[in-house]
Scaffold this motif. Sequence first.
Motif, mmCIF file in Angstrom:
data_model
loop_
_atom_site.group_PDB
_atom_site.id
_atom_site.type_symbol
_atom_site.label_atom_id
_atom_site.label_comp_id
_atom_site.label_asym_id
_atom_site.label_seq_id
_atom_site.Cartn_x
_atom_site.Cartn_y
_atom_site.Cartn_z
ATOM 1 N N PHE A 190 7.846 74.783 -50.528
ATOM 2 C CA PHE A 190 8.919 74.256 -49.673
ATOM 3 C C PHE A 190 9.839 75.355 -49.161
ATOM 4 C CE2 PHE A 190 7.625 70.918 -52.620
ATOM 5 C CZ PHE A 190 7.408 69.849 -51.759
ATOM 6 N N MET A 191 9.410 76.608 -49.279
ATOM 7 C CA MET A 191 10.263 77.702 -48.856
ATOM 8 C C MET A 191 10.584 77.699 -47.360
ATOM 9 S SD MET A 191 11.266 78.960 -51.565
ATOM 10 C CE MET A 191 12.305 80.204 -50.819
ATOM 11 N N PRO A 192 9.664 77.278 -46.471
ATOM 12 C CA PRO A 192 10.060 77.196 -45.051
ATOM 13 C C PRO A 192 11.254 76.271 -44.846
ATOM 14 C CG PRO A 192 7.675 77.126 -45.244
ATOM 15 C CD PRO A 192 8.208 77.041 -46.640
ATOM 16 N N GLN A 193 11.312 75.159 -45.617
ATOM 17 C CA GLN A 193 12.458 74.251 -45.513
ATOM 18 C C GLN A 193 13.694 74.871 -46.180
ATOM 19 O OE1 GLN A 193 9.336 73.203 -46.584
ATOM 20 N NE2 GLN A 193 8.832 72.293 -44.589
ATOM 21 N N ARG B 156 10.748 85.245 -43.001
ATOM 22 C CA ARG B 156 10.302 83.916 -42.586
ATOM 23 C C ARG B 156 10.005 83.065 -43.818
ATOM 24 N NH1 ARG B 156 8.143 87.566 -38.888
ATOM 25 N NH2 ARG B 156 8.575 87.072 -36.710
ATOM 26 N N GLY B 157 9.892 81.776 -43.596
ATOM 27 C CA GLY B 157 9.628 80.862 -44.701
ATOM 28 C C GLY B 157 8.345 81.185 -45.436
ATOM 29 N N LYS B 158 7.283 81.538 -44.692
ATOM 30 C CA LYS B 158 6.001 81.844 -45.334
ATOM 31 C C LYS B 158 6.081 83.122 -46.160
ATOM 32 C CE LYS B 158 3.051 79.507 -41.930
ATOM 33 N NZ LYS B 158 1.967 79.671 -40.913
ATOM 34 N N THR B 159 6.860 84.079 -45.687
ATOM 35 C CA THR B 159 7.045 85.324 -46.447
ATOM 36 C C THR B 159 7.740 85.033 -47.766
ATOM 37 O OG1 THR B 159 7.274 86.510 -44.343
ATOM 38 C CG2 THR B 159 7.947 87.670 -46.353
ATOM 39 N N LEU B 160 8.810 84.236 -47.705
ATOM 40 C CA LEU B 160 9.523 83.852 -48.918
ATOM 41 C C LEU B 160 8.616 83.075 -49.863
ATOM 42 C CD1 LEU B 160 12.929 82.664 -47.390
ATOM 43 C CD2 LEU B 160 12.533 84.746 -48.705
ATOM 44 N N ALA B 161 7.764 82.218 -49.299
ATOM 45 C CA ALA B 161 6.866 81.405 -50.130
ATOM 46 C C ALA B 161 5.934 82.285 -50.957
ATOM 47 C CB ALA B 161 6.063 80.457 -49.249
ATOM 48 N N ARG B 162 5.406 83.353 -50.345
ATOM 49 C CA ARG B 162 4.509 84.256 -51.081
ATOM 50 C C ARG B 162 5.251 84.942 -52.229
ATOM 51 N NH1 ARG B 162 2.817 86.187 -45.857
ATOM 52 N NH2 ARG B 162 3.889 88.155 -46.322
ATOM 53 N N GLY C 68 7.337 75.476 -67.592
ATOM 54 C CA GLY C 68 8.418 75.435 -66.606
ATOM 55 C C GLY C 68 8.114 76.192 -65.330
ATOM 56 N N SER C 69 7.201 77.175 -65.407
ATOM 57 C CA SER C 69 6.873 77.966 -64.215
ATOM 58 C C SER C 69 6.290 77.111 -63.093
ATOM 59 C CB SER C 69 5.896 79.087 -64.579
ATOM 60 O OG SER C 69 4.651 78.554 -64.999
ATOM 61 N N VAL C 70 5.775 75.918 -63.458
ATOM 62 C CA VAL C 70 5.233 75.001 -62.445
ATOM 63 C C VAL C 70 6.318 74.639 -61.429
ATOM 64 C CG1 VAL C 70 4.232 72.704 -62.099
ATOM 65 C CG2 VAL C 70 3.507 74.093 -64.036
ATOM 66 N N VAL C 71 7.572 74.581 -61.894
ATOM 67 C CA VAL C 71 8.691 74.259 -60.991
ATOM 68 C C VAL C 71 8.770 75.274 -59.857
ATOM 69 C CG1 VAL C 71 11.206 74.121 -60.832
ATOM 70 C CG2 VAL C 71 10.025 73.096 -62.780
ATOM 71 N N MET C 72 8.644 76.559 -60.196
ATOM 72 C CA MET C 72 8.737 77.605 -59.187
ATOM 73 C C MET C 72 7.488 77.635 -58.303
ATOM 74 S SD MET C 72 10.461 81.249 -60.007
ATOM 75 C CE MET C 72 11.693 81.868 -58.866
ATOM 76 N N ILE C 73 6.342 77.387 -58.912
ATOM 77 C CA ILE C 73 5.095 77.379 -58.137
ATOM 78 C C ILE C 73 5.130 76.266 -57.092
ATOM 79 C CG2 ILE C 73 2.604 76.994 -58.285
ATOM 80 C CD1 ILE C 73 2.729 78.329 -61.081
ATOM 81 N N ILE C 74 5.570 75.075 -57.501
ATOM 82 C CA ILE C 74 5.681 73.958 -56.549
ATOM 83 C C ILE C 74 6.785 74.245 -55.532
ATOM 84 C CG2 ILE C 74 6.292 71.512 -56.331
ATOM 85 C CD1 ILE C 74 5.008 71.058 -59.068
ATOM 86 N N GLY C 75 7.904 74.806 -56.012
ATOM 87 C CA GLY C 75 9.011 75.113 -55.110
ATOM 88 C C GLY C 75 8.631 76.069 -53.995
ATOM 89 N N SER C 76 7.677 76.963 -54.271
ATOM 90 C CA SER C 76 7.259 77.924 -53.245
ATOM 91 C C SER C 76 6.658 77.231 -52.024
ATOM 92 C CB SER C 76 6.250 78.919 -53.834
ATOM 93 O OG SER C 76 5.020 78.278 -54.148
#
Length: 451
Positions: free
Chosen positions: A122-125, A271-277, A112-120
């Motif tokens: 799209f964090m800028p959006q 920023r979106g990139k910060t959230l993505a990390r 299930g962790s793949v969901v969060m990894i992929i979701g990261s």
Amino acid sequence: MNKLLFQVDDRPPLITTTLLAAQHMLAALGGIIAVPLVVGAVLKLPADQIVALINAALLGSGIVTIIQCKGVGPIGIRLPCVMGTSFAFVGAAISIGLEHGVPGILGSSLAGSVVMIIGSCFMPQIRKLFPHAVTAVVVTMIGLSLVPVAIDWAAGGKGSGAHYGDPINLGIALFVLVTVIALVQYGKGIFSAAAVVLGMFVGYLVCVAMGLVDFSSVQKAAAFSLPQPFAHGMTFPISGIVAMGVAYVVTMVETTGTFMALGSATNTKMRGKTLARGVLCDGVGSACVAMLGSPPVSTFAQNVGVISLTGVASRHVVALTGVMLALAGLFPVLGAMVVTIPQPVLGGAGLMMFAMIIAAGVQMLSKVEHSKRTGIIIAVSIGCGLAVSVRPELLAKLPAFVHEIFGSGISTAAIVAVTLNLILPERPVEASDDDEEDVPQPMLVKKLEAA
């Protein structure tokens, strides 16, 4: 802007850093240990398996905390962020465990962790879905959701039965609360910055003197324990993976809100990139701790309260907290020692920390543009969040997936706020007669001539 004693990249002196890291650990430890205990109790696991789950959770939380604070390549938000096992996964873990056991929980967590990894990715959006009004709602709701936890601690803990709310429990909690307030208000330097841990230490000594501390868990705890990856084995039931996937989506919403609160507390622009990390670290970290034998981890909101209260935003302090958590996982006797802290001591300090998050949210709400639209967004989202927080039985007769998504007041408030922000139209500002009176006279003359 918040006045910070130590900025994000500051490195306080070693003794100061150690004390500050310890208070973050004390704020998080109860939550980290609680999840394996609850899941283990419901599944009726043997004592040795529950201990193994706790040790793995402490070690995994510590390692992921270090990565989140320090950063490894594109992984890690590089802010003072404590990671720990999350109650957002408890419902899914129990439902999976009752049918497929611990191997099913760990396998579903990994997949299930793949969901969060992929979701990261799209964090800028996703960041665009959190304007100031929505962020303020989520921050406020985080504090409102945590205060009942502190109240339960102050009363003696949910499982204290007839002793819940005993005057002695409330008296200890009040004593710790007053001590923390005095240290924050009148203390200088380290005494103010480390007010939480010092207040808890004084309260702990009082409890020891009163004979209220049980040291039996310390005597039973092992001195040293190495992690055993894949010791429980793993299975990958489709139903379990779907349930965990939904829990990860909900956690991603909560984590985004917590990161926004963290940005406010540390004066950092999110920023979106910060959230993505940060979200990527949540996902990768959860996959890694599953292999160690622990339930998934996520960002702890309660530690944002420590930062707001003390003004210490150094990520290096919290990285040391990660080291302490990892050592507690390797040396169970250390974790057992911390577990002896009575619940009312935690409650007195927790009430102050969590209330500070509410204060930060209120300050953010005061800066939101006042209009009928924003008023509706704030009122309805906080109202819905409080509804499921104070009356969780409200969702008892609804399908399980609804309970998974809306079981948390934080996620409910965030989802409602984001939805209303998207569907309620922006109303153009209409000029009034008062606006016309404020126009300079030469401008009015030009308008009349043009007419």
